[in-house]
Design an enzyme around this catalytic site. Structure first.
Site, mmCIF file in Angstrom:
data_model
loop_
_atom_site.group_PDB
_atom_site.id
_atom_site.type_symbol
_atom_site.label_atom_id
_atom_site.label_comp_id
_atom_site.label_asym_id
_atom_site.label_seq_id
_atom_site.Cartn_x
_atom_site.Cartn_y
_atom_site.Cartn_z
ATOM 1 N N LYS A 66 -0.737 4.666 9.499
ATOM 2 C CA LYS A 66 -0.006 4.711 8.222
ATOM 3 C C LYS A 66 -0.961 4.850 7.041
ATOM 4 C CE LYS A 66 1.466 0.827 6.356
ATOM 5 N NZ LYS A 66 0.917 0.731 4.967
ATOM 6 N N LYS A 99 -6.801 1.164 -3.808
ATOM 7 C CA LYS A 99 -6.469 0.659 -2.477
ATOM 8 C C LYS A 99 -6.604 1.752 -1.428
ATOM 9 C CE LYS A 99 -5.237 -1.935 0.866
ATOM 10 N NZ LYS A 99 -3.938 -2.592 1.065
ATOM 11 N N THR A 145 0.857 -1.186 0.000
ATOM 12 C CA THR A 145 0.000 0.000 0.000
ATOM 13 C C THR A 145 0.893 1.235 0.000
ATOM 14 O OG1 THR A 145 -1.730 -1.168 1.211
ATOM 15 C CG2 THR A 145 -1.827 1.238 1.217
#
Length: 291
Positions: A238, A170, A94
């Site tokens: 994150k 994503k 990611t």
């Protein structure tokens, strides 16, 4: 195919194992010696460096933590130069769409192909080879890489022709996941404040129009003091940070993502970053004086 697999963590290890089971030759690199030992037990070839893993490989798969680690492996670690001419570099971590585009440009300058292919499904999906994989690449390369991807996931989505498009999908996925967890915690916090049994709230909401996959999965763990960790708070610190970065790049306002990010960040800042992400509810409890 001959595959170099970089990043043998909790998801990377079963993904590499599934590639081996599908008949691919896998050489892998990870800084953790235990991960390399497991790869060897699974029939793979441990490598001492990214470059060693990439020697003669047709495909390089990067299942690393972030774009910085991908760049280190590809450029500083010699992986890109070690690959066969015309090889495919598949970034499955990611990462911000802007960073993905930059890496793709550098890979393309060497005559190799870049595949933007982040995944969703967690450790369970990696183990069962049922990951969702969101792919941004041209049609010809998509056809070439599809057999490799199908060894790791059963939901392969060709979302666009360009690098960064898979990463964007994503990011949108993580936006919704993070907001769903945070808003579920907020709902429980309101119920707790007025003395309603949270188990009753969970039962009602789980069968109503307010339900979501995240509510059903994280809700029961929100009612536990120390639930097992399936995904840590710091993961969403994150990932929601990446969501906000993508929003800045696109000049898109994401106020709900920003609010959810602050709640996960506050939870991590108090020392709960390694706790299960359902424990963002602790920040709501402290705000409302019920913790």
């Amino acid at each position: 195919m001959n595959i170099a697999f970089i990043g043998l963590g909790s998801m990377g290890t079963p993904m590499a194992r599934n590639l081996i089971a599908a008949g691919h030759a896998v050489a892998g690199y990870d800084p953790n010696p235990k991960a390399l030992a497991v790869l060897s037990e699974n029939g793979g070839k441990p490598a001492a460096t990214p470059a060693a893993a990439g020697q003669g490989a047709d495909v390089a798969i990067l299942m690393v933590v972030n774009a910085v680690q991908a760049e280190q492996a590809l450029f500083d670690g010699g992986l890109l130069a070690a690959l066969e001419p015309g090889a495919m570099v598949v970034l499955m971590a990611t990462c911000p769409p802007g960073a993905v585009k930059t890496i793709a440009e550098h890979v393309g300058q060497t005559g190799r192909n870049f595949v933007d292919a982040p995944v969703s499904g967690g450790v369970a999906g990696a183990e069962a080879a049922t990951l969702s994989i969101m792919v941004g690449v041209g049609d010809a390369v998509f056809e070439r890489i599809s057999p490799v991807l199908r060894a790791m996931g059963d939901k392969i989505f060709h979302v666009g022709q360009e690098a960064g498009q898979g990463a964007t999908v994503k990011v949108v996925n993580q936006l919704l996941c993070g907001v769903h967890i945070a808003v579920a915690a907020e709902g429980f916090a309101l119920a707790n404040k007025v003395g309603i049994d949270p188990n009753v709230i969970l039962e009602i909401l789980g069968g109503s129009a307010a339900s979501s996959w995240m509510l059903k999965d994280r809700g029961p763990r929100m009612l536990q003091d120390e639930p097992p960790v399936t995904s840590a708070v710091d993961i969403f610190v994150k990932d929601l940070g990446l969501v906000l970065e993508a929003g800045r790049e696109a000049k898109a306002a994401l106020p709900l993502a920003a609010a959810a990010y602050q709640m996960f960040l506050a939870t991590s800042g108090r020392g709960d970053g390694k706790a299960d992400d359902s424990q963002v509810i602790r920040s709501y409890s402290l705000l409302n004086g019920t913790g």
